[in-house]
Design an enzyme around this catalytic site. Structure first.
Site, PDB file in Angstrom:
ATOM      1  N   HIS A   1      22.206  -7.350  13.940  1.00  0.00           N
ATOM      2  CA  HIS A   1      22.767  -6.907  15.227  1.00  0.00           C
ATOM      3  C   HIS A   1      22.371  -5.494  15.639  1.00  0.00           C
ATOM      4  CE1 HIS A   1      25.813  -4.311  13.312  1.00  0.00           C
ATOM      5  NE2 HIS A   1      25.741  -5.203  12.343  1.00  0.00           N
TER       6      HIS A   1
ATOM      7  N   HIS B   1       5.679  -5.608  12.899  1.00  0.00           N
ATOM      8  CA  HIS B   1       5.605  -6.862  12.138  1.00  0.00           C
ATOM      9  C   HIS B   1       6.685  -6.826  11.056  1.00  0.00           C
ATOM     10  CE1 HIS B   1       2.945  -9.739   9.484  1.00  0.00           C
ATOM     11  NE2 HIS B   1       4.143 -10.222   9.708  1.00  0.00           N
TER      12      HIS B   1
HETATM   13  C1  LIG Z   1       2.974  -0.788  -0.564  1.00  0.00           C
HETATM   14  C2  LIG Z   1       1.570  -1.162  -0.092  1.00  0.00           C
HETATM   15  C3  LIG Z   1       1.396  -0.789   1.377  1.00  0.00           C
HETATM   16  C4  LIG Z   1       0.612  -0.369  -0.959  1.00  0.00           C
HETATM   17  O1  LIG Z   1      -0.700  -0.728  -0.632  1.00  0.00           O
HETATM   18  P1  LIG Z   1      -1.935   0.093  -1.289  1.00  0.00           P
HETATM   19  O2  LIG Z   1      -1.856   1.516  -0.882  1.00  0.00           O
HETATM   20  O3  LIG Z   1      -3.191  -0.673  -0.957  1.00  0.00           O
HETATM   21  O4  LIG Z   1      -1.592   0.043  -2.821  1.00  0.00           O
HETATM   22  P2  LIG Z   1      -2.307  -0.725  -4.035  1.00  0.00           P
HETATM   23  O5  LIG Z   1      -2.288  -2.195  -3.853  1.00  0.00           O
HETATM   24  O6  LIG Z   1      -3.634  -0.071  -4.274  1.00  0.00           O
HETATM   25  O7  LIG Z   1      -1.328  -0.345  -5.231  1.00  0.00           O
HETATM   26  C5  LIG Z   1      -1.115   1.009  -5.639  1.00  0.00           C
HETATM   27  C6  LIG Z   1      -0.013   1.006  -6.663  1.00  0.00           C
HETATM   28  O8  LIG Z   1       1.237   0.683  -6.024  1.00  0.00           O
HETATM   29  C7  LIG Z   1       1.815  -0.497  -6.629  1.00  0.00           C
HETATM   30  N1  LIG Z   1       2.372  -1.280  -5.536  1.00  0.00           N
HETATM   31  C8  LIG Z   1       1.699  -1.915  -4.552  1.00  0.00           C
HETATM   32  N2  LIG Z   1       2.553  -2.497  -3.720  1.00  0.00           N
HETATM   33  C9  LIG Z   1       3.788  -2.244  -4.175  1.00  0.00           C
HETATM   34  C10 LIG Z   1       5.071  -2.606  -3.734  1.00  0.00           C
HETATM   35  N3  LIG Z   1       5.234  -3.329  -2.627  1.00  0.00           N
HETATM   36  N4  LIG Z   1       6.151  -2.159  -4.430  1.00  0.00           N
HETATM   37  C11 LIG Z   1       5.981  -1.427  -5.551  1.00  0.00           C
HETATM   38  N5  LIG Z   1       4.770  -1.053  -6.021  1.00  0.00           N
HETATM   39  C12 LIG Z   1       3.689  -1.458  -5.332  1.00  0.00           C
HETATM   40  C13 LIG Z   1       0.655  -1.214  -7.297  1.00  0.00           C
HETATM   41  O9  LIG Z   1       1.103  -2.024  -8.366  1.00  0.00           O
HETATM   42  C14 LIG Z   1      -0.176  -0.048  -7.750  1.00  0.00           C
HETATM   43  O10 LIG Z   1       0.408   0.505  -8.925  1.00  0.00           O
HETATM   44  P3  LIG Z   1      -0.523   1.040 -10.142  1.00  0.00           P
HETATM   45  O11 LIG Z   1      -1.354   2.147  -9.541  1.00  0.00           O
HETATM   46  O12 LIG Z   1       0.488   1.492 -11.157  1.00  0.00           O
HETATM   47  O13 LIG Z   1      -1.349  -0.128 -10.559  1.00  0.00           O
HETATM   48  C15 LIG Z   1       1.286  -2.683  -0.219  1.00  0.00           C
HETATM   49  O14 LIG Z   1       1.093  -3.078  -1.554  1.00  0.00           O
HETATM   50  C16 LIG Z   1       2.372  -3.552   0.396  1.00  0.00           C
HETATM   51  O15 LIG Z   1       3.421  -3.851  -0.205  1.00  0.00           O
HETATM   52  N6  LIG Z   1       2.081  -3.975   1.630  1.00  0.00           N
HETATM   53  C17 LIG Z   1       2.912  -4.927   2.361  1.00  0.00           C
HETATM   54  C18 LIG Z   1       2.197  -6.287   2.342  1.00  0.00           C
HETATM   55  C19 LIG Z   1       2.965  -7.330   3.137  1.00  0.00           C
HETATM   56  O16 LIG Z   1       4.134  -7.617   2.884  1.00  0.00           O
HETATM   57  N7  LIG Z   1       2.266  -7.910   4.100  1.00  0.00           N
HETATM   58  C20 LIG Z   1       2.827  -8.924   4.977  1.00  0.00           C
HETATM   59  C21 LIG Z   1       1.847 -10.040   5.167  1.00  0.00           C
HETATM   60  S1  LIG Z   1       2.509 -11.357   6.108  1.00  0.00           S
END
Ligand SMILES: CC(C)(COP(=O)(O)OP(=O)(O)OC[C@H]1O[C@@H](n2cnc3c(N)ncnc32)[C@H](O)[C@@H]1OP(=O)(O)O)[C@@H](O)C(=O)NCCC(=O)NCCS
Length: 218
Positions: free
Chosen positions: A144, A153
């Site tokens: 709400h 998104h």
């Molecule tokens: C948080 C986020 C933006 C980080 O992306 P990034 O900068 O490319 O990060 P990386 O994938 O390189 O990961 C970097 C570190 O963060 C950690 N990490 C990545 N995503 C995480 C999350 N959501 N929560 C906690 N830790 C996360 C990885 O395990 C990695 O840890 P490490 O260095 O110890 O191995 C991304 O992982 C995320 O969650 N994006 C949202 C995706 C989503 O829901 N999309 C919708 C599609 S419909």
């Protein structure tokens, strides 16, 4: 909700398949796809045209383009791209109605902007305001009085509690939870599964429980 009988989509990947099901659930059909990349058509029997030139060529051949509707089938953290493509569609006279899946729950007191999409089993509660070119993805919940800017998104299963404020072009990752009255600044990313307990600065990325700033390499 009225969906014109014939629809075009920008984006020829998975999200196009999702939107095609939504549109056909309302009795409409997709007649053309556009994509910047030379990818195959996401929909059997539906032609795909490539890039701005492909779109302009297709548009020039339409006798009644103003009778067609359009949607952008691009998810992720690409709200700006959706807004830009909306502007292109508008310049050519295409309609941009919001798309609400018949299996979504959408409050009679909520509002939604042009071309925004509410997918199956999403919930949009009382007095929520959703801007243009937003996606409320499968099973996401916006409670709400929350307010979303343009190009937001809310990914599958994410939960915005009541009175949350979300700026333009934000991605709330899959399964994240944003606690009541939190503000998420424009262009921010909330990582999948995060629990957001404090306001999020514009342009930042947060992740974890409780959510903390994370390196943004996107
Ligand atoms: C948080 C986020 C933006 C980080 O992306 P990034 O900068 O490319 O990060 P990386 O994938 O390189 O990961 C970097 C570190 O963060 C950690 N990490 C990545 N995503 C995480 C999350 N959501 N929560 C906690 N830790 C996360 C990885 O395990 C990695 O840890 P490490 O260095 O110890 O191995 C991304 O992982 C995320 O969650 N994006 C949202 C995706 C989503 O829901 N999309 C919708 C599609 S419909």
């Amino acid at each position: 909700m009225t969906v014109s009988a014939e629809y075009v989509l920008w984006g020829s990947a998975g999200h196009a398949k999702v939107l095609e099901e939504l549109i056909s659930a309302h009795g409409g059909r997709v007649i053309a796809l556009f994509d910047n990349l030379e990818v195959p058509s996401a929909l059997i029997g539906v032609p795909v045209y490539y890039g701005r030139a492909g779109f302009e060529g297709w548009a020039a051949q339409q006798r009644h383009i103003d009778r067609l509707s359009a949607a952008v089938a691009i998810g992720g953290h690409r709200g700006r791209d959706r807004i830009e493509i909306h502007a292109l569609f508008r310049r050519h006279g295409l309609g941009l109605p919001p798309l609400i899946h018949p299996d979504a729950s959408f409050s009679r007191t909520a509002s939604i902007g042009a071309g925004s999409q509410v997918l199956a089993h999403a919930l949009v509660a009382a007095e929520v305001r959703i801007g243009e070119a937003c996606i409320i993805n499968h099973k996401a919940s916006v409670d709400h009085e929350s307010t979303l800017g343009n190009g937001v998104h809310v990914a599958p299963g994410a939960i915005l509690c009541g009175c949350v404020s979300v700026g333009d072009n934000v991605l709330i990752g899959a399964g994240a939870v944003v606690l009541p009255r939190i503000t998420v600044g424009a262009n921010a990313v909330v990582g999948a599964g995060a629990v957001v307990t404090r306001n999020v600065a514009a342009g930042s990325t947060v992740a974890g429980n409780p959510a903390r700033p994370a390196l943004n390499r996107q």
